[in-house]
Design a protein around this motif. Structure first.
Motif, PDB file in Angstrom:
ATOM      1  N   LEU A 180       0.854  -1.184   0.000  1.00  0.00           N
ATOM      2  CA  LEU A 180       0.000   0.000   0.000  1.00  0.00           C
ATOM      3  C   LEU A 180       0.896   1.242   0.000  1.00  0.00           C
ATOM      4  O   LEU A 180       1.570   1.533   0.990  1.00  0.00           O
ATOM      5  CB  LEU A 180      -0.911   0.008   1.235  1.00  0.00           C
ATOM      6  N   ILE A 181       0.912   1.937  -1.113  1.00  0.00           N
ATOM      7  CA  ILE A 181       1.787   3.096  -1.239  1.00  0.00           C
ATOM      8  C   ILE A 181       1.134   4.328  -0.626  1.00  0.00           C
ATOM      9  O   ILE A 181       0.063   4.761  -1.066  1.00  0.00           O
ATOM     10  CB  ILE A 181       2.103   3.380  -2.725  1.00  0.00           C
ATOM     11  N   ASN A 182       1.784   4.874   0.381  1.00  0.00           N
ATOM     12  CA  ASN A 182       1.268   6.097   1.022  1.00  0.00           C
ATOM     13  C   ASN A 182       1.745   7.313   0.242  1.00  0.00           C
ATOM     14  O   ASN A 182       2.792   7.874   0.517  1.00  0.00           O
ATOM     15  CB  ASN A 182       1.733   6.167   2.468  1.00  0.00           C
ATOM     16  N   ASN A 183       0.949   7.669  -0.730  1.00  0.00           N
ATOM     17  CA  ASN A 183       1.410   8.701  -1.661  1.00  0.00           C
ATOM     18  C   ASN A 183       0.648  10.004  -1.546  1.00  0.00           C
ATOM     19  O   ASN A 183       0.677  10.824  -2.448  1.00  0.00           O
ATOM     20  CB  ASN A 183       1.307   8.166  -3.093  1.00  0.00           C
ATOM     21  N   ARG A 184      -0.054  10.201  -0.453  1.00  0.00           N
ATOM     22  CA  ARG A 184      -0.758  11.471  -0.287  1.00  0.00           C
ATOM     23  C   ARG A 184      -0.636  11.938   1.158  1.00  0.00           C
ATOM     24  O   ARG A 184      -0.254  11.166   2.034  1.00  0.00           O
ATOM     25  CB  ARG A 184      -2.228  11.334  -0.656  1.00  0.00           C
ATOM     26  N   GLY A 185      -0.975  13.202   1.375  1.00  0.00           N
ATOM     27  CA  GLY A 185      -0.946  13.730   2.724  1.00  0.00           C
ATOM     28  C   GLY A 185      -0.002  14.923   2.822  1.00  0.00           C
ATOM     29  O   GLY A 185       0.705  15.250   1.858  1.00  0.00           O
ATOM     30  N   PHE A 212       6.111  -7.719  -5.224  1.00  0.00           N
ATOM     31  CA  PHE A 212       4.687  -7.682  -4.860  1.00  0.00           C
ATOM     32  C   PHE A 212       3.822  -8.137  -6.018  1.00  0.00           C
ATOM     33  O   PHE A 212       4.196  -7.970  -7.178  1.00  0.00           O
ATOM     34  CB  PHE A 212       4.298  -6.259  -4.454  1.00  0.00           C
ATOM     35  N   ASP A 213       2.672  -8.679  -5.673  1.00  0.00           N
ATOM     36  CA  ASP A 213       1.727  -9.066  -6.712  1.00  0.00           C
ATOM     37  C   ASP A 213       0.851  -7.878  -7.092  1.00  0.00           C
ATOM     38  O   ASP A 213       0.477  -7.725  -8.240  1.00  0.00           O
ATOM     39  CB  ASP A 213       0.845 -10.218  -6.219  1.00  0.00           C
ATOM     40  N   THR A 214       0.517  -7.075  -6.111  1.00  0.00           N
ATOM     41  CA  THR A 214      -0.367  -5.946  -6.374  1.00  0.00           C
ATOM     42  C   THR A 214       0.044  -4.721  -5.562  1.00  0.00           C
ATOM     43  O   THR A 214       0.431  -4.842  -4.407  1.00  0.00           O
ATOM     44  CB  THR A 214      -1.826  -6.303  -5.967  1.00  0.00           C
ATOM     45  N   TYR A 215      -0.039  -3.593  -6.216  1.00  0.00           N
ATOM     46  CA  TYR A 215       0.179  -2.332  -5.522  1.00  0.00           C
ATOM     47  C   TYR A 215      -1.161  -1.640  -5.321  1.00  0.00           C
ATOM     48  O   TYR A 215      -1.964  -1.565  -6.233  1.00  0.00           O
ATOM     49  CB  TYR A 215       1.067  -1.402  -6.367  1.00  0.00           C
ATOM     50  N   TYR A 216      -1.369  -1.159  -4.111  1.00  0.00           N
ATOM     51  CA  TYR A 216      -2.526  -0.302  -3.860  1.00  0.00           C
ATOM     52  C   TYR A 216      -1.973   1.087  -3.569  1.00  0.00           C
ATOM     53  O   TYR A 216      -0.881   1.226  -2.999  1.00  0.00           O
ATOM     54  CB  TYR A 216      -3.335  -0.803  -2.670  1.00  0.00           C
ATOM     55  N   TYR A 217      -2.717   2.109  -3.979  1.00  0.00           N
ATOM     56  CA  TYR A 217      -2.250   3.472  -3.758  1.00  0.00           C
ATOM     57  C   TYR A 217      -3.229   4.204  -2.864  1.00  0.00           C
ATOM     58  O   TYR A 217      -4.443   4.197  -3.124  1.00  0.00           O
ATOM     59  CB  TYR A 217      -2.098   4.204  -5.087  1.00  0.00           C
ATOM     60  N   GLU A 218      -2.687   4.813  -1.850  1.00  0.00           N
ATOM     61  CA  GLU A 218      -3.544   5.513  -0.903  1.00  0.00           C
ATOM     62  C   GLU A 218      -4.387   6.574  -1.610  1.00  0.00           C
ATOM     63  O   GLU A 218      -5.531   6.811  -1.246  1.00  0.00           O
ATOM     64  CB  GLU A 218      -2.669   6.151   0.180  1.00  0.00           C
TER      65      GLU A 218
END
Length: 582
Positions: free
Chosen positions: A166-171, A262-268
């Motif tokens: 899970l990429i924490n790409n915001r904030g 990783f198999d899947t990336y999720y993006y915040e």
RNA sequence: GCGUCCAUAGCUCAGCUGGAUAGAGCGCCGGACUUCGAAUCCGUAGGUCGCAGGUUCGAAUCCUGCUGGGCGUACCA
């Protein structure tokens, strides 16, 4: 080996029953009360059965019971029995074990060690989950290797595993480096400066912090930027995308270099809104409530905890909000039987809240969520502090290790022997690093001693890689000579060293099961070390090649081959590269 | 304050559902390369398992209390 244990357990149970009948004594299910142990010293036997639990039934001292059992067991058994005070010690007959185990390992090859204890189970493992405003550091490395290794172990135990990030790409923190870049960037890029993307962006995060010390309006400006971002301001979004890509490209390069995938990336940025509806629905269903201050909360007094805000009074989401959303989305993507979050123990409270919220919301898989909580990585001087610049950068550390290995290779004059010096050095550096991070129980805090991690002797990754390389070297020589007249004769493996080795080889599948069961790669790490150490002892005491008796060489080579196979298979589980030469 | 985790050799760590003299590595000291690669092996020294109670035939392991430390206890992530 497991069968052997069970076989003996049954033998002992039957003997106990006979003894009970003799004295007309009522004995309640002895099978379940029998304890199997390993004697403290190998020369005391292979299995031990303490007789303490039965002293009361027979009204006899444990040593007396043990002595009577020896008589009852007689001589028609697969091995020999001896009493040692209150213990009944078993010496398993060795010859058949050697033959059987070596055959199994040879047949199953790369599959040896795999089990079906988690067959048909779908497990999702979330790990790493970096911020896109700076490069990875030592803490991430522990997380990454724990996640990667745990995933591989679960897979070896038969589960279907999905690794997600899970990429924490915001904030605000992301906006800070963006702000600094737009102020001081001068349109430089990673390409123009030759700096790896994540470090490039990280530099601006540092610049921001320095600037914010001088300019008290900095934080307001960052907040302002976050609002613009949330409003979808095109200029802000463009900058955001550009910088995110730089960081992610850099981070992914680190993953590649450290064998993490990783198999899947999720993006915040794509999931952070999705939890809102869940919370609002929960409010409707009266699972959550609206506080006087306008925030929506979860009351956790039923489990002795306080209340927790799930949605701010201004309607914006907090950290848990998005995790509520993403978990539900993930279950749709991949209907897991278990979701494992590999996250530091400072977030234990967060996961308690999250899991409890799901439970109250009535999701049937709420009980299948698991926080693999691991301890912090500290330095000998104490905690890593970004403000004091004591954070150990991941890329720097790997490079440092690699250079040290290169020096070592030169010292030993091994350069000409190796096909690719650079990649060998890299593999050894990773072996050292990964083993160092993995050999400690996950839940414990650990001290990362750079000097120690750079060592290649003793209980280290390179030590085990060396054992693999040594066996490989012997096999090359063996295959280059003619041993066709030699025969495999298990009775020639009569040393205690060989016996210890085959027992370890036989134990591997149950080690995999234990590690999977506990979500604990250190179990595998300890096993690999044990195996390596015992092999080392073995080949010092037992000449493998160049024996006058060709049968002896052929037979010992078979054992070495099995050890090598297990080393290879186990290395994979703890993400240590196997080397033919080093 | 409350919650939670941790405390084993000088240092870093093991110690399975309680079981036989508590184990490794590093470091220290001392041995082994005309020998399958010495990134190796062998040996010596080093521990009231934080403290005090309790349960048990038996406790490093389970329970209680205490001491010392980590983390958490935010409309941060």
């Amino acid at each position: 080996m497991l069968e052997i244990k069970e076989q003996w357990k049954k033998l002992i149970a039957d003997s106990l029953k006979i003894l009970a009948e003799k004295g007309s004594i009522n004995l309640d299910n002895p099978e379940e009360r029998i304890i199997i142990e390993t004697p403290p010293k190998p020369e005391m036997g292979d299995l031990a059965f303490p007789m303490f639990p039965f002293a009361r039934d027979f009204r006899k001292a444990p040593p007396a019971i043990a002595a009577e059992l020896v008589t009852i067991l007689g001589s028609d058994i697969p091995g020999t029995v001896k009493t040692a005070g209150p213990y009944l010690n078993i010496y398993i007959s060795r010859k058949s074990v050697f033959k059987d185990i070596l055959k199994i390992v040879d047949d199953q090859a790369d599959e040896y060690g795999k089990t079906d204890s988690l067959k048909n189970e779908k497990v999702m493992v979330e790990f790493s989950s970096p911020n896109t405003n700076k490069p990875l550091h030592l803490g991430h490395l522990r997380n990454d290797i724990l996640g990667e290794s745990t995933s591989r172990i679960l897979e070896a135990a038969g589960a279907e595993v999905k690794k997600v990030n899970l990429i924490n790409n915001r904030g605000v923190h992301i906006c800070r480096s963006m702000l600094a870049y737009s102020k001081f960037g001068n349109d430089e890029t990673p390409e123009s400066t030759g700096i790896k993307g994540d470090h490039f962006v990280g530099n601006y995060y540092v610049k921001y912090n320095n600037w914010a010390k001088e300019d008290p309006t900095a934080d307001d400006q960052a907040q302002e930027m976050l609002k613009k971002w949330e409003a979808g301001d095109s200029e802000t979004r463009e900058l955001w995308e550009r910088m995110n890509k730089w960081t992610l490209d850099g981070i992914q390069e680190t993953y590649r270099s450290t064998d993490i995938s990783f198999d899947t990336y999720y993006y915040e940025s794509e999931t952070y809104l999705s939890g809102k509806d869940v919370v609002l629905k929960g409010l409707e269903d009266k699972v959550f409530y609206k506080d006087e201050d306008g925030s929506i909360r979860l009351d956790m007094s039923d489990i002795g905890l306080d209340t927790k805000v799930l949605l701010r009074s201004d309607g914006t989401s907090v950290y848990v909000t998005q995790d509520l959303g993403t978990a539900i989305a993930r279950h749709k993507d991949f209907p897991f039987d278990r979701l494992v979050y590999v996250v530091g123990n400072e977030q234990e409270y967060h996961f308690k809240v999250l899991f409890h919220a799901f439970k109250r919301l009535g999701y049937e898989w709420a009980d299948q969520l698991h926080h693999l909580s691991y301890g912090m990585v500290n330095l000998p001087e104490g905690k890593m502090k970004s403000r004091e610049g004591t954070v150990v950068d991941a890329d720097d550390l790997v490079e440092q290790l690699e250079n040290l290995v290169l020096g070592e290779i030169k010292n030993k004059g091994r350069e000409d022997e190796l096909d690719d010096v650079q990649s060998t050095a890299h593999a050894i550096a990773l072996g050292a690093l990964n083993y160092y991070l993995l050999h400690i129980s996950p839940y414990k805090d650990m001290i990362f001693n750079p000097k120690e991690s750079l060592s290649f002797n003793g209980n280290t990754g390179p030590y085990m890689q060396y054992m693999g390389a040594r066996i490989s070297s012997m096999l090359r020589k063996y295959n280059g000579s003619d041993y066709s007249d030699g025969q495999f004769k298990p009775e020639l493996l009569d040393s205690d060293e060989a016996w210890e080795l085959i027992k370890l080889v036989a134990k591997f599948p149950s080690v995999v099961n234990q590690a999977a069961d506990e979500l604990n790669p250190s179990v595998v790490a300890a096993f690999v070390y044990d195996l390596s150490r015992n092999f080392s002892k073995f080949y010092h005491e037992n000449q493998i090649l160049n024996n006058e008796d060709m049968n002896l060489t052929v037979t010992r080579i078979e054992l070495a081959k099995a050890v090598l196979q297990v080393l290879k298979n186990a290395f994979r589980l703890i993400n240590i590269r196997f080397l033919e030469k080093m």
